[in-house]
Design an enzyme around this catalytic site. Structure first.
Site, PDB file in Angstrom:
ATOM      1  N   CYS A  85      42.715  47.809  49.726  1.00 58.52           N
ATOM      2  CA  CYS A  85      42.095  46.063  49.269  1.00 58.52           C
ATOM      3  C   CYS A  85      42.721  45.714  48.475  1.00 58.52           C
ATOM      4  CB  CYS A  85      40.745  45.877  49.787  1.00 58.52           C
ATOM      5  SG  CYS A  85      40.326  44.355  48.496  1.00 58.52           S
ATOM      6  N   CYS A  91      47.110  40.194  50.645  1.00 56.67           N
ATOM      7  CA  CYS A  91      45.901  40.496  50.778  1.00 56.67           C
ATOM      8  C   CYS A  91      45.528  41.179  52.176  1.00 56.67           C
ATOM      9  CB  CYS A  91      45.577  39.267  51.174  1.00 56.67           C
ATOM     10  SG  CYS A  91      43.704  39.115  51.236  1.00 56.67           S
TER      11      CYS A  91
HETATM   12  N1  DGL Z   1      42.571  41.566  47.621  1.00 55.87           N
HETATM   13  C1  DGL Z   1      42.085  41.062  49.186  1.00 55.87           C
HETATM   14  C2  DGL Z   1      41.995  41.864  50.286  1.00 55.87           C
HETATM   15  O1  DGL Z   1      43.514  42.637  49.875  1.00 55.87           O
HETATM   16  C3  DGL Z   1      39.873  41.059  49.088  1.00 55.87           C
HETATM   17  C4  DGL Z   1      39.687  40.099  50.449  1.00 55.87           C
HETATM   18  C5  DGL Z   1      38.214  39.808  49.683  1.00 55.87           C
HETATM   19  O2  DGL Z   1      38.803  38.118  49.434  1.00 55.87           O
HETATM   20  O3  DGL Z   1      37.817  39.328  50.182  1.00 55.87           O
HETATM   21  O4  DGL Z   1      41.825  42.428  51.007  1.00 55.87           O
END
Ligand code: DGL
Length: 263
Positions: A180, A70
């Protein structure tokens, strides 16, 4: 070995997918904090708190390493996590360095959550590598919720993507950074908004390479049963809930590679 992956939701599966493809022999643990997702529009302190609580739970599973799959959680608290646990903690950053290296003088668009874009980690990265100021930033927060709802190519997603890109001249970009982990699901749709030779750069492969390099010294350790254990906000979860995401990734990989080869 037992390797844990953490994300606010289903985005980190894009990284887990790459890890399992490269080294299927390990036991993997995946933790999605779906009760609290999305993280990207929350205050940094709240994301730090949620991430620490989730990773404290993951630590009880005795992993040999933890991948914070993340970008948002990495941006706000990766150092805190590294100090907190005895096992290696691998973070994820938007692959800006790679995108700049692969493009000579043209512009690069960095897509991420609002929180990732506003944190100092990204500004420091850009200060270091984007010396000719070739990058633009774009928050795409709602793609996270769309992915959680398994909406990958609906009218609502298309309208959102178009609205977000309306003030950008897409023809000027040579690379788009998917900063993301949820965004990889949307690669086929995003591709249609940019010239055919635009490179889509995400950090999954690099992160997984770094993970296995880090674990090299432990490689002789007896492997636990080869499987994937899933948790959703601390509750053990049925693997079937994750199947549509792996199916989506399997179909995207082909499209992604084909287009990439042609570029
Ligand atoms: N997968 C997360 C990232 O890479 C998502 C963040 C979220 O929950 O908004 O930032």
């Amino acid at each position: 070995m037992r390797i844990a992956f953490f994300d606010s939701g289903m985005g980190g599966l894009t990284v887990l997918h790459a890890a399992v493809e490269q080294q299927p022999q390990h036991q993997y643990v995946y933790f999605a904090d779906t009760l609290n997702a999305p993280y990207g529009g929350k205050p940094a302190a709240e994301v730090r708190d949620l991430t620490s609580r989730a990773c404290d739970f993951i630590a009880t599973q005795a992993p040999d390493a933890l991948v914070v799959a993340c970008n948002t959680a990495t941006a706000v608290c990766i150092e805190v996590l590294r100090q907190r646990y005895p096992f290696p903690v691998i973070g994820m950053e938007p692959a800006v360095k790679l995108a700049l290296a692969q493009t000579e003088a043209q512009r690069v668009l960095v897509m991420a959550t609002s929180l990732t874009l506003q944190e100092s980690k990204l500004s420091q990265l850009l200060q270091r590598f984007d010396t000719r100021r070739r990058t633009d930033k774009l928050a795409m927060d709602r793609l996270v919720s769309f992915a959680e709802q398994q909406q990958f190519d609906t009218d609502a997603v298309r309208a959102y993507v178009q609205a977000q890109l309306q003030h950008y001249d897409c023809s000027q970009y040579a690379a788009v950074v998917l900063g993301c982990t949820h965004f990889a699901y949307f690669t086929p749709l995003l591709r249609t908004c940019f010239p055919a030779d635009v490179q889509f750069v995400d950090g999954s492969q690099g992160t997984v390479r770094h993970l296995f390099d880090t674990l090299k010294s432990q490689a002789k350790k007896q492997d636990k049963t080869k499987d994937i254990l899933y948790f959703v906000s601390k509750q053990s979860a049925d693997s079937q809930a994750f199947t549509p995401y792996f199916e989506r990734l399997a179909s995207i990989d082909k499209a992604y590679l084909n287009t990439y080869d042609n570029a």
